[in-house]
Scaffold this active site. Structure first.
Site, PDB file in Angstrom:
ATOM      1  N   CYS A 382      -7.131  15.539  60.633  1.00 14.19           N
ATOM      2  CA  CYS A 382      -8.259  15.910  59.780  1.00 14.19           C
ATOM      3  C   CYS A 382      -9.552  15.970  60.600  1.00 14.19           C
ATOM      4  CB  CYS A 382      -8.344  14.977  58.581  1.00 14.19           C
ATOM      5  SG  CYS A 382      -9.130  15.781  57.175  1.00 14.19           S
ATOM      6  N   HIS A 508      -2.986  15.297  56.258  1.00 14.38           N
ATOM      7  CA  HIS A 508      -2.715  13.890  56.590  1.00 14.38           C
ATOM      8  C   HIS A 508      -1.211  13.605  56.640  1.00 14.38           C
ATOM      9  CE1 HIS A 508      -6.860  12.332  56.271  1.00 14.38           C
ATOM     10  NE2 HIS A 508      -7.016  13.396  55.482  1.00 14.38           N
ATOM     11  N   GLU A 510       0.289  11.244  57.987  1.00 16.24           N
ATOM     12  CA  GLU A 510       0.595   9.809  57.861  1.00 16.24           C
ATOM     13  C   GLU A 510       0.951   9.429  56.424  1.00 16.24           C
ATOM     14  OE1 GLU A 510      -2.344  11.137  58.216  1.00 16.24           O
ATOM     15  OE2 GLU A 510      -3.979   9.995  57.327  1.00 16.24           O
TER      16      GLU A 510
HETATM   17  N1  GLN Z   1     -15.012  14.752  56.908  1.00 12.77           N
HETATM   18  C1  GLN Z   1     -14.091  15.819  57.148  1.00 12.77           C
HETATM   19  C2  GLN Z   1     -14.027  16.778  55.963  1.00 12.77           C
HETATM   20  O1  GLN Z   1     -14.430  16.426  54.879  1.00 12.77           O
HETATM   21  C3  GLN Z   1     -12.731  15.269  57.479  1.00 12.77           C
HETATM   22  C4  GLN Z   1     -12.114  14.498  56.362  1.00 12.77           C
HETATM   23  C5  GLN Z   1     -10.982  13.629  56.788  1.00 12.77           C
HETATM   24  O2  GLN Z   1     -10.852  13.300  57.964  1.00 12.77           O
HETATM   25  N2  GLN Z   1     -10.189  13.180  55.841  1.00 12.77           N
HETATM   26  O3  GLN Z   1     -13.556  17.891  56.101  1.00 12.77           O
END
Ligand code: GLN
Length: 537
Positions: A382, A508, A510
């Site tokens: 992310c 994600h 994970e």
């Molecule tokens: N802050 C970033 C976004 O909103 C990444 C979010 C995250 O790592 N879950 O796109």
């Protein structure tokens, strides 16, 4: 008709109610029963999505896009089934729906009160999963500790459920702590007696006591607890500290927790638990033939719970690779004050963690530059993927002022920008791009090889994305988009073509790694780290 098991906690928080609930569920599932777990959190937030990870650890996201408590991660990892919004309810949600009903006039002029309206709402939520599937057993974990003012309506709802449906359909398990006083060399039962008294005062008699302890509990202590807490002696269960949470189902099996539950709920014990796959996993976990060191670059490192699912995914990926994965937290802000090389020493791979906001970003970029140039395996999740895109733009594509719009809302070269449908979003709660989305992988990518397919679905939680205005520049470079959401054109994965292992994902992974289904990307990353280490020596 589903039967209900309620799990409450006493004496202190952090006793591992989620692990005990998951372990019991695993044992019942291994006996062929259809089991699920839900978590009721007594705080007033509608969901943990707006909570700082320092407050409550990681926010876990389900396929249906619910932002939930991290215990749901344990439920999924142990049971290998998917949770949904219905599996996590907060006081905020309960009150919200009662207030909405009041505004709609549903209460027909009645005074709306905690009892019966709030407790009715809690009870109906407790039974909601009955509609979802034909579960044999629904386990309900109540967050917090008995005695908290906030948990009172939940205990009252449990009392009413037991009263309405009887003991053969509703069971109460109380998890408690038996502290050891080293000066007196004694285990102490008094805090548990008090905690059970609190429960009794609220009208709930626990049927089973699960006692967290650092030392073995003697027969004498069990007898004492049984006497003072009015619980059958064989229903006082010892829960010794374990070296891994994944041992707990087997410890509970030894203590016969599943048998006692089945007996009390008048369910058949004919099918013996089939835990072969679980034991295989433990065998691999405990007998690694090799070892790697992975740096976890993040900014919430003080609290392991903030990256719970990442740590657990490494446990699963380590086990399939028969490899001990040592995860070393590296604070991204510490990387900003220099000596990146020193901090990266002896690491066989770097994972740059998800996150929000500006703090620590430059440190993450430094780490990525180092591993990209040195050929150290890299995995960005992310925000970690977004940072990889920014770093590459600045240092390879020559776009010196490349930024993420999250850090520089007015920056000219926003290689990461706000998603289109986020532009008019003002409210913070539940408004990100959340939950499962499909992604199509390039056939020739390392990622497709790891998954063994080109069609995947992964969970998301973000507002920003790869800016497709720069697509051509990246496509003509070494850092190529290899995973696309075909409906929206969003770039979900980037991969470095000539690096041994350099993968960034917008989702994600994970959140989908389970004991019996380790995540392919974690597994391939660990493999790459093993390879890297071999080549170093
Ligand atoms: N802050 C970033 C976004 O909103 C990444 C979010 C995250 O790592 N879950 O796109």
């Amino acid at each position: 008709m589903a039967k209900h098991v309620f799990v409450t906690g006493g004496v202190t928080s952090s006793l591992g109610k989620g692990i005990i609930a998951s372990s019991l569920a695993k044992l019942l599932q291994a006996r062929g029963l259809k089991v699920t777990i839900q978590k009721f959190d007594p705080y007033i937030n509608i969901d943990p999505g707006t909570l700082n990870p320092y407050e409550h650890g990681e926010c876990y996201v389900t396929d249906d896009g619910a932002e939930t408590d991290l215990d749901l991660g344990h439920y999924e990892r142990f049971l290998n089934i998917s949770m949904s919004q219905a599996n996590n309810v907060t006081t905020g949600r309960i009150y919200q729906s009662v207030i909405n009903k009041e505004r709609a006039g549903d209460y027909l002029g009645k005074t709306v009160q905690v009892i019966p309206h709030i407790t009715d709402e809690i009870k109906s939520r407790m039974r909601k999963l009955e509609e979802q599937d034909d579960y044999d057993i629904i386990i309900t974990e109540i967050g917090g500790t008995v005695g908290d003012i906030e948990s009172l309506p939940y205990i009252e709802a449990i009392r009413q459920m037991i009263n309405e449906f009887g003991k053969s359909r509703c069971l109460s398990i109380h998890l408690t702590l038996i502290p050891y006083l080293s000066a007196a060399k004694e285990l102490k039962t008094k805090p548990t007696q008090h905690s059970v008294k609190e429960l009794l005062q609220a009208g709930v008699q626990p049927d089973i006591l699960v006692c967290r302890t650092e030392h073995k509990i003697t027969k004498e202590i069990k007898r004492k607890l049984s006497l003072f807490c009015n619980v059958e002696q064989n229903s006082v269960i010892e829960a010794l500290d374990a070296s891994t949470i994944y041992d707990v189902p087997l410890l509970m099996l030894k203590e016969k927790l599943d048998r006692i539950v089945l007996k009390k709920l008048k369910l058949s014990m004919k099918i013996a638990p089939d835990l072969e796959a679980w034991k295989d996993f433990l065998g691999h976990l405990k007998n690694p033939t090799r070892e790697v060191n992975i740096g976890l670059v993040g900014k919430y490192n003080e609290l392991q719970d903030a990256y719970k699912s990442i740590y657990e995914a490494f446990v699963h990926a380590g086990a399939v690779n028969e490899c001990k994965v040592n995860v070393k937290p590296i604070h991204s802000e510490a990387l900003e004050v220099g000596d990146v090389e020193h901090q990266m020493k002896n690491l066989d791979g770097i994972l740059v963690a998800p996150g929000f906001g500006e703090r620590g970003i430059e440190g993450k970029l430094e780490a990525i530059k180092y591993v990209r140039e040195e050929g150290v395996p890299f995995f960005g999740i992310c925000l970690g993927m977004q940072c990889a895109v920014v770093e590459f733009a600045r240092n390879v594509l020559g776009i010196k002022k490349a930024v993420s719009a999250e850090v520089s809302p007015r920056g000219k070269n926003q290689v990461i920008h706000l998603m289109n449908d986020q532009k008019n979003v003002k409210e913070k709660g539940g408004t990100m791009r959340l939950g499962a989305y499909d992604c199509k992988l390039s056939r020739s990518s390392k990622t497709a090889k790891a998954y063994g397919t080109t069609n995947i679905s992964e969970r998301h939680r973000h507002r920003f994305e790869f800016n497709n205005d720069y697509l051509d520049q990246y496509n003509g470079s070494d850092l190529v988009p290899v995973g696309i959401n075909e409906n929206t054109g969003l770039v979900e994965i980037v991969e470095h073509k000539s690096h041994p292992y350099f993968v960034g994902v917008q989702f994600h992974p994970e959140l989908k790694s389970r004991v019996e289904a380790p995540h392919p990307l974690f597994s391939s990353f660990v493999k790459a780290a093993i390879e890297y280490r071999k080549n170093q020596s």
